[in-house]
Design a protein around this motif. Structure first.
Motif, PDB file in Angstrom:
ATOM      1  N   MET A 272       0.820  -1.199   0.000  1.00 38.65           N
ATOM      2  CA  MET A 272       0.000   0.000   0.000  1.00 38.65           C
ATOM      3  C   MET A 272       0.862   1.260   0.000  1.00 38.65           C
ATOM      4  O   MET A 272       0.557   2.238  -0.679  1.00 38.65           O
ATOM      5  CB  MET A 272      -0.937   0.011   1.216  1.00 38.65           C
ATOM      6  CG  MET A 272      -2.010  -1.059   1.199  1.00 38.65           C
ATOM      7  SD  MET A 272      -3.032  -1.038  -0.291  1.00 38.65           S
ATOM      8  CE  MET A 272      -3.593   0.661  -0.323  1.00 38.65           C
ATOM      9  N   GLU A 273       1.947   1.248   0.757  1.00 42.56           N
ATOM     10  CA  GLU A 273       2.824   2.410   0.797  1.00 42.56           C
ATOM     11  C   GLU A 273       3.526   2.611  -0.541  1.00 42.56           C
ATOM     12  O   GLU A 273       3.907   3.730  -0.881  1.00 42.56           O
ATOM     13  CB  GLU A 273       3.847   2.264   1.915  1.00 42.56           C
ATOM     14  CG  GLU A 273       3.242   2.426   3.305  1.00 42.56           C
ATOM     15  CD  GLU A 273       4.279   2.389   4.407  1.00 42.56           C
ATOM     16  OE1 GLU A 273       5.385   1.861   4.149  1.00 42.56           O
ATOM     17  OE2 GLU A 273       3.992   2.878   5.517  1.00 42.56           O
ATOM     18  N   ALA A 274       3.668   1.540  -1.318  1.00 48.25           N
ATOM     19  CA  ALA A 274       4.267   1.664  -2.647  1.00 48.25           C
ATOM     20  C   ALA A 274       3.351   2.407  -3.606  1.00 48.25           C
ATOM     21  O   ALA A 274       3.779   2.830  -4.672  1.00 48.25           O
ATOM     22  CB  ALA A 274       4.592   0.279  -3.207  1.00 48.25           C
ATOM     23  N   ALA A 275       2.074   2.575  -3.232  1.00 52.00           N
ATOM     24  CA  ALA A 275       1.133   3.348  -4.052  1.00 52.00           C
ATOM     25  C   ALA A 275       1.162   4.824  -3.690  1.00 52.00           C
ATOM     26  O   ALA A 275       0.389   5.604  -4.241  1.00 52.00           O
ATOM     27  CB  ALA A 275      -0.290   2.803  -3.871  1.00 52.00           C
ATOM     28  N   THR A 276       2.058   5.213  -2.788  1.00 55.10           N
ATOM     29  CA  THR A 276       2.215   6.610  -2.390  1.00 55.10           C
ATOM     30  C   THR A 276       3.635   7.055  -2.712  1.00 55.10           C
ATOM     31  O   THR A 276       4.476   6.271  -3.173  1.00 55.10           O
ATOM     32  CB  THR A 276       1.950   6.789  -0.886  1.00 55.10           C
ATOM     33  OG1 THR A 276       3.040   6.207  -0.140  1.00 55.10           O
ATOM     34  CG2 THR A 276       0.647   6.112  -0.478  1.00 55.10           C
ATOM     35  N   LEU A 277       3.916   8.309  -2.451  1.00 50.55           N
ATOM     36  CA  LEU A 277       5.262   8.837  -2.702  1.00 50.55           C
ATOM     37  C   LEU A 277       6.286   8.295  -1.712  1.00 50.55           C
ATOM     38  O   LEU A 277       7.480   8.550  -1.867  1.00 50.55           O
ATOM     39  CB  LEU A 277       5.237  10.362  -2.644  1.00 50.55           C
ATOM     40  CG  LEU A 277       4.430  11.040  -3.751  1.00 50.55           C
ATOM     41  CD1 LEU A 277       4.437  12.551  -3.585  1.00 50.55           C
ATOM     42  CD2 LEU A 277       4.969  10.661  -5.128  1.00 50.55           C
ATOM     43  N   ARG A 278       5.830   7.540  -0.733  1.00 52.98           N
ATOM     44  CA  ARG A 278       6.773   6.923   0.200  1.00 52.98           C
ATOM     45  C   ARG A 278       7.630   5.864  -0.490  1.00 52.98           C
ATOM     46  O   ARG A 278       8.701   5.498   0.021  1.00 52.98           O
ATOM     47  CB  ARG A 278       6.015   6.309   1.378  1.00 52.98           C
ATOM     48  CG  ARG A 278       6.893   5.978   2.570  1.00 52.98           C
ATOM     49  CD  ARG A 278       6.057   5.620   3.787  1.00 52.98           C
ATOM     50  NE  ARG A 278       5.280   6.751   4.235  1.00 52.98           N
ATOM     51  CZ  ARG A 278       5.767   7.749   4.974  1.00 52.98           C
ATOM     52  NH1 ARG A 278       7.044   7.734   5.330  1.00 52.98           N
ATOM     53  NH2 ARG A 278       4.983   8.739   5.356  1.00 52.98           N
ATOM     54  N   ARG A 279       7.206   5.396  -1.642  1.00 57.31           N
ATOM     55  CA  ARG A 279       7.979   4.377  -2.360  1.00 57.31           C
ATOM     56  C   ARG A 279       9.340   4.907  -2.817  1.00 57.31           C
ATOM     57  O   ARG A 279      10.266   4.128  -3.064  1.00 57.31           O
ATOM     58  CB  ARG A 279       7.190   3.865  -3.568  1.00 57.31           C
ATOM     59  CG  ARG A 279       7.063   4.843  -4.704  1.00 57.31           C
ATOM     60  CD  ARG A 279       6.237   4.286  -5.838  1.00 57.31           C
ATOM     61  NE  ARG A 279       6.785   3.067  -6.388  1.00 57.31           N
ATOM     62  CZ  ARG A 279       6.160   2.291  -7.263  1.00 57.31           C
ATOM     63  NH1 ARG A 279       4.932   2.595  -7.656  1.00 57.31           N
ATOM     64  NH2 ARG A 279       6.726   1.220  -7.735  1.00 57.31           N
ATOM     65  N   TYR A 280       9.484   6.232  -2.913  1.00 55.62           N
ATOM     66  CA  TYR A 280      10.750   6.822  -3.360  1.00 55.62           C
ATOM     67  C   TYR A 280      11.597   7.333  -2.200  1.00 55.62           C
ATOM     68  O   TYR A 280      12.651   7.918  -2.419  1.00 55.62           O
ATOM     69  CB  TYR A 280      10.470   7.978  -4.327  1.00 55.62           C
ATOM     70  CG  TYR A 280       9.633   7.565  -5.510  1.00 55.62           C
ATOM     71  CD1 TYR A 280      10.100   6.629  -6.432  1.00 55.62           C
ATOM     72  CD2 TYR A 280       8.361   8.090  -5.706  1.00 55.62           C
ATOM     73  CE1 TYR A 280       9.326   6.230  -7.509  1.00 55.62           C
ATOM     74  CE2 TYR A 280       7.577   7.704  -6.787  1.00 55.62           C
ATOM     75  CZ  TYR A 280       8.068   6.778  -7.679  1.00 55.62           C
ATOM     76  OH  TYR A 280       7.294   6.389  -8.755  1.00 55.62           O
ATOM     77  N   GLU A 281      11.120   7.100  -0.980  1.00 48.33           N
ATOM     78  CA  GLU A 281      11.865   7.554   0.194  1.00 48.33           C
ATOM     79  C   GLU A 281      13.183   6.796   0.291  1.00 48.33           C
ATOM     80  O   GLU A 281      13.248   5.590   0.090  1.00 48.33           O
ATOM     81  CB  GLU A 281      11.030   7.310   1.458  1.00 48.33           C
ATOM     82  CG  GLU A 281      11.576   7.972   2.703  1.00 48.33           C
ATOM     83  CD  GLU A 281      10.615   7.806   3.882  1.00 48.33           C
ATOM     84  OE1 GLU A 281      10.315   8.804   4.548  1.00 48.33           O
ATOM     85  OE2 GLU A 281      10.155   6.660   4.117  1.00 48.33           O
ATOM     86  N   GLY A 282      14.245   7.529   0.601  1.00 46.70           N
ATOM     87  CA  GLY A 282      15.562   6.926   0.704  1.00 46.70           C
ATOM     88  C   GLY A 282      16.298   6.847  -0.609  1.00 46.70           C
ATOM     89  O   GLY A 282      17.472   6.451  -0.644  1.00 46.70           O
ATOM     90  N   VAL A 283      15.652   7.217  -1.707  1.00 46.57           N
ATOM     91  CA  VAL A 283      16.303   7.219  -3.021  1.00 46.57           C
ATOM     92  C   VAL A 283      16.281   8.630  -3.624  1.00 46.57           C
ATOM     93  O   VAL A 283      17.317   9.225  -3.867  1.00 46.57           O
ATOM     94  CB  VAL A 283      15.634   6.216  -3.982  1.00 46.57           C
ATOM     95  CG1 VAL A 283      16.353   6.216  -5.331  1.00 46.57           C
ATOM     96  CG2 VAL A 283      15.646   4.825  -3.393  1.00 46.57           C
ATOM     97  N   LEU A 284      15.073   9.141  -3.841  1.00 43.16           N
ATOM     98  CA  LEU A 284      14.973  10.504  -4.374  1.00 43.16           C
ATOM     99  C   LEU A 284      15.157  11.547  -3.280  1.00 43.16           C
ATOM    100  O   LEU A 284      15.617  12.661  -3.546  1.00 43.16           O
ATOM    101  CB  LEU A 284      13.610  10.717  -5.045  1.00 43.16           C
ATOM    102  CG  LEU A 284      13.291   9.850  -6.259  1.00 43.16           C
ATOM    103  CD1 LEU A 284      11.965  10.261  -6.867  1.00 43.16           C
ATOM    104  CD2 LEU A 284      14.396   9.952  -7.292  1.00 43.16           C
ATOM    105  N   TYR A 285      14.801  11.207  -2.055  1.00 42.29           N
ATOM    106  CA  TYR A 285      14.925  12.115  -0.924  1.00 42.29           C
ATOM    107  C   TYR A 285      15.111  11.272   0.330  1.00 42.29           C
ATOM    108  O   TYR A 285      14.646  10.123   0.401  1.00 42.29           O
ATOM    109  CB  TYR A 285      13.687  13.009  -0.781  1.00 42.29           C
ATOM    110  CG  TYR A 285      12.400  12.342  -1.186  1.00 42.29           C
ATOM    111  CD1 TYR A 285      11.714  11.501  -0.312  1.00 42.29           C
ATOM    112  CD2 TYR A 285      11.877  12.535  -2.455  1.00 42.29           C
ATOM    113  CE1 TYR A 285      10.552  10.878  -0.689  1.00 42.29           C
ATOM    114  CE2 TYR A 285      10.701  11.910  -2.849  1.00 42.29           C
ATOM    115  CZ  TYR A 285      10.042  11.085  -1.962  1.00 42.29           C
ATOM    116  OH  TYR A 285       8.882  10.465  -2.342  1.00 42.29           O
ATOM    117  N   PRO A 286      15.812  11.804   1.328  1.00 44.27           N
ATOM    118  CA  PRO A 286      16.087  11.002   2.530  1.00 44.27           C
ATOM    119  C   PRO A 286      14.821  10.624   3.291  1.00 44.27           C
ATOM    120  O   PRO A 286      14.717   9.505   3.794  1.00 44.27           O
ATOM    121  CB  PRO A 286      16.980  11.915   3.376  1.00 44.27           C
ATOM    122  CG  PRO A 286      17.508  12.944   2.437  1.00 44.27           C
ATOM    123  CD  PRO A 286      16.464  13.120   1.375  1.00 44.27           C
TER     124      PRO A 286
END
Length: 326
Positions: A76-90
């Motif tokens: 479910m979190e992969a359907a939000t912008l949290r999926r890019y956390e730690g890669v595009l932004y810390p």
């Protein structure tokens, strides 16, 4: 909680790469209720629609969606912008600037910014809105080989997808003017910008990217390319990297350059800088250093509050610092 079958008549499944906000919208329409009725039934008096749902995504909302679908919390979190956390932004924040993420500027029930790109042909085929449509380097549809749209093709208003009616198959009326969002002219690709989009998605998928002869992690790649964007074009009394480039197509008239952060630029304006990034990365750092010496750009144009990634810092070391010209 009562079983799902006792609460809802329809259970549309979350598609791969589908944005959470679009799935919630589909879920409401499939059950013949409005978005705000769904909101009340899920949370009572707590409102989430007057927010950037894909970015805000409170824990309670994700947990409720997990109960509805029976999927894992990670899915479910992969359907939000949290999926890019730690890669595009810390770390994902619920407001403020985020690198490579376009803001939507939610104001009550409307959007103020053109922060979600979409493919009209995918929309007409019934494909869902993708969470990747929020990425600033997402400019083209790989499936249909055409440029995306970031607004209504008729009135150019930002599209609030949570207000798009899903009652008629194949027709998705613009909330502002009523035009069918699934019908739009096909616009040709900008090949270099499209190649950079491919490079970015490969970095997200594989966890690394090839920059010249160096393999760098995805974190270093996105951090470095975002810093590079700051020095591509001249600003006030500072020279820009492409102002006198030996590659003519990289030059861009100063009158056409927005002054806002890159993530706020319209899709057509982002094509040129993304194409320039791809041109420099192909033979990094040769073309970059040639244009840097030719334009007299200062090293300070590429400095940030955090340390530059090694692949970028090594090239920066060969550029004259501003203090040597004082």
């Amino acid at each position: 909680m009562a079983p799902v079958s006792l609460q809802w008549c329809a259970h549309p499944q979350l598609a791969r790469d589908e944005a959470l906000s679009w799935w919630l919208h589909r879920f409401a329409w499939a059950n013949a209720i409005s978005n705000h009725t769904l909101e009340r039934q899920l949370f009572g008096g707590r409102a989430f629609w007057p927010r950037d749902v894909d970015r805000f995504a409170p824990v309670l909302l994700v947990d409720q969606c997990v109960s509805l679908l029976g999927l894992s919390k990670e899915r479910m979190e992969a359907a939000t912008l949290r999926r890019y956390e730690g890669v595009l932004y810390p770390r994902l924040t619920i407001d403020g600037w985020l690198p490579w993420i376009m803001p939507v500027g939610v104001f009550h029930r409307t959007q103020q910014h053109h922060g979600h790109a979409y493919c009209p042909h995918c929309l007409g085929e019934g494909r869902p809105m993708r969470v990747a449509g929020r990425l600033a380097f997402e400019i083209a549809c790989i499936r249909h080989q055409c440029l995306l749209w970031d607004a209504c093709p008729r009135c150019d208003a930002p599209v609030t997808f949570a207000r798009v009616q899903l009652i008629m198959a194949g027709r998705f009326p613009c909330p502002a003017c009523g035009a069918n969002l699934a019908v739009a002219p096909r616009r040709p690709l900008v090949r270099r910008a499209f190649a950079f989009e491919h490079r970015c998605h490969a970095a997200l998928r594989q966890g690394f990217s090839q920059v010249g002869t160096t393999r760098v992690s995805a974190v270093e790649f996105f951090a470095g390319t975002r810093i590079l964007l700051r020095g591509l074009y001249g600003r006030r009394y500072l020279n820009g990297l492409t102002d006198t480039s030996t590659i003519r197509c990289l030059r861009w008239a100063s009158a056409a350059r927005p002054t806002t952060p890159f993530e706020h630029w319209r899709l057509q304006a982002r094509l040129h800088p993304l194409a320039a990034l791809e041109a420099y990365l192909r033979d990094w750092p040769k073309q970059f250093l040639r244009d840097a010496r030719r334009s007299g750009v200062y090293r300070c144009r590429f400095e940030s509050t955090a340390a530059n990634p090694p692949w970028l810092a090594n090239a920066m070391a060969e550029i004259e610092p501003a203090l040597s010209h004082v």
